[in-house]
Design a protein around this motif. Structure first.
Motif, PDB file in Angstrom:
ATOM      1  N   ASP A 164       0.668   2.352   5.876  1.00 15.25           N
ATOM      2  CA  ASP A 164      -0.147   1.228   6.213  1.00 15.25           C
ATOM      3  C   ASP A 164      -1.536   1.825   5.637  1.00 15.25           C
ATOM      4  OD1 ASP A 164       1.277  -0.476   7.881  1.00 15.25           O
ATOM      5  OD2 ASP A 164       1.026   0.471   9.670  1.00 15.25           O
ATOM      6  N   SER A 167      -1.899   1.088   2.231  1.00 15.13           N
ATOM      7  CA  SER A 167      -2.340  -0.453   1.996  1.00 15.13           C
ATOM      8  C   SER A 167      -3.670  -0.559   2.332  1.00 15.13           C
ATOM      9  CB  SER A 167      -1.391  -1.244   2.946  1.00 15.13           C
ATOM     10  OG  SER A 167      -1.755  -2.533   2.769  1.00 15.13           O
ATOM     11  N   GLU A 171      -6.451  -1.853  -0.646  1.00 13.95           N
ATOM     12  CA  GLU A 171      -7.363  -2.746  -0.492  1.00 13.95           C
ATOM     13  C   GLU A 171      -8.858  -2.447  -0.921  1.00 13.95           C
ATOM     14  OE1 GLU A 171      -9.489  -5.513   3.456  1.00 13.95           O
ATOM     15  OE2 GLU A 171      -8.012  -3.927   3.821  1.00 13.95           O
ATOM     16  N   THR A 183       0.656   4.849  -7.508  1.00 16.02           N
ATOM     17  CA  THR A 183       1.035   4.401  -6.009  1.00 16.02           C
ATOM     18  C   THR A 183       1.910   5.475  -5.362  1.00 16.02           C
ATOM     19  OG1 THR A 183       2.487   2.995  -6.513  1.00 16.02           O
ATOM     20  CG2 THR A 183       0.261   1.991  -6.245  1.00 16.02           C
ATOM     21  N   ALA A 190       3.608   1.699   0.132  1.00 14.25           N
ATOM     22  CA  ALA A 190       3.101   0.323   0.460  1.00 14.25           C
ATOM     23  C   ALA A 190       3.980  -0.562  -0.505  1.00 14.25           C
ATOM     24  CB  ALA A 190       1.773   0.240   0.554  1.00 14.25           C
ATOM     25  N   LYS A 196       3.205  -5.763   1.758  1.00 14.41           N
ATOM     26  CA  LYS A 196       2.203  -4.958   1.780  1.00 14.41           C
ATOM     27  C   LYS A 196       1.514  -5.157   0.290  1.00 14.41           C
ATOM     28  CE  LYS A 196       2.500  -2.530   5.414  1.00 14.41           C
ATOM     29  NZ  LYS A 196       1.433  -2.351   6.362  1.00 14.41           N
ATOM     30  N   TRP A 197       1.916  -6.411  -0.255  1.00  8.90           N
ATOM     31  CA  TRP A 197       1.498  -6.583  -1.569  1.00  8.90           C
ATOM     32  C   TRP A 197       0.167  -7.383  -1.873  1.00  8.90           C
ATOM     33  CZ3 TRP A 197       3.449  -6.008  -6.773  1.00  8.90           C
ATOM     34  CH2 TRP A 197       4.322  -4.892  -6.936  1.00  8.90           C
ATOM     35  N   HIS A 199      -2.925  -6.910  -2.022  1.00  7.82           N
ATOM     36  CA  HIS A 199      -3.895  -6.298  -2.750  1.00  7.82           C
ATOM     37  C   HIS A 199      -3.441  -5.570  -4.048  1.00  7.82           C
ATOM     38  CE1 HIS A 199      -5.851  -6.520   1.404  1.00  7.82           C
ATOM     39  NE2 HIS A 199      -6.881  -6.875   0.650  1.00  7.82           N
TER      40      HIS A 199
END
Length: 314
Positions: A164, A167, A171, A183, A190, A196-197, A199
């Motif tokens: 979270d 994520s 954003e 990442t 994420a 969670k995709w 952004h």
């Protein structure tokens, strides 16, 4: 010695023939086929290869290849399949991809995803240097902000909490341009989660995935099946690059494969960079790839089916 020039709809290659004692055009063999080229000179009892590659920077029109001898040089003219693409060099290499990718990406950021945080980090750094992009790392950003390492965080609060938080970081990065973002890998990342995709779609995503395939064709088939399966978030990526084993010293080779894959993806749909930009301008609402018009409410399932997709500006 080799000289190369790009003349818009065609490219020209000049090779020095000094020392090869070429008596006539019959002593020269030029074989060009799509994305490959071989040039040979006849010697008594043998053929000497001047250049051989299966990796031209882009595809050519073999039937329109012209060559001739100009004093001590062999001159070869190739017609491009794509006259709009500027060739930095005759072959696809780390250097030519680094230069050539700039015209294709148009500033769009790149996200490196996959199960290994280390691989994501190493490859992202190589890409950032090559492209002159800003290198960003969600692991470093999260650990700096929370003042704890990811492993401790997972133990204390669980993988969902980390996913979270990443994520939220993604954003904040979604409006950035000219960045390469590494990442988190593993179950707490994420990108591995299909929900969670939202952004991540703002940039070009590359799934770097390890494989046990024994040859290139098997690896391609494995990649195709994984992308079609859709059971893991990574399958949302724009392209996938398969690795047989991992050595940090070879990160540049992996980065080169990423650029090559991205080049092919963008050339297959030149509207992709503009579409990514439009997606960002409309607020990264999760409607990729069928972007809805301004005012679309992602929380309304009926709206999603009642309006046509937004179109790119000409």
């Amino acid at each position: 010695m080799l000289q190369f020039s790009d003349g818009s709809s065609e490219v020209e290659l000049r090779l020095k023939l000094d020392g090869h004692d070429v008596q006539s055009a019959k002593d020269i063999f030029v074989d060009a086929d799509g994305s490959s080229l071989i040039v040979q000179v006849r010697k008594p009892g043998s053929l000497v290869t001047l250049i051989e590659t299966n990796n031209l920077f882009d595809r050519i029109k073999p039937a329109e290849t012209i060559w001739y001898i100009d004093d001590d040089q062999l001159v070869i003219n190739f017609k491009k399949q794509d006259p709009d693409l500027k060739w930095p060099d005759i072959v696809e290499s780390w250097e030519s991809l680094s230069t050539g990718s700039m015209q294709l990406l148009k500033g769009t950021s790149i996200y490196i995803v996959g199960d290994s945080t280390e691989i994501n980090q190493k490859v992202a750094r190589e890409l950032a240097v090559a492209l002159g992009y800003t290198p960003l790392d969600t692991k470093e950003l999260l650990e700096t902000f929370t003042k704890q390492n990811i492993d401790s965080w997972v133990l204390a609060e669980g993988s969902d909490s980390v996913a979270d938080a990443e994520s939220a970081v993604l954003e904040s990065l979604s409006t950035h341009v000219r960045a390469v973002v590494a990442t988190l890998g593993g179950s707490h990342g994420a990108a591995g989660r299909t929900d969670k995709w939202r952004h991540l779609y703002s940039g070009f995503t590359v799934w770097v995935s390890q494989t046990e395939a024994i040859d290139e064709n098997s690896a391609k088939e494995e990649a195709r099946k994984h992308m079609q399966d859709g059971s893991v978030g990574y399958s949302n990526a724009d392209v996938v690059v398969k690795l047989q084993g991992w050595d940090a010293d070879h990160a540049k080779s992996v980065a080169q494969a990423c650029l090559s894959a991205l080049k092919q993806s963008i050339l297959s749909d030149k509207n992709l960079p503009g579409k990514k930009s439009l997606y960002i301008r409309l607020g990264c609402r999760g409607d990729w790839p069928n972007i809805k018009p301004p005012g679309w409410d992602p929380s309304s399932s009926s709206t999603a089916t009642d309006v046509p997709p937004a179109t790119l500006e000409s």
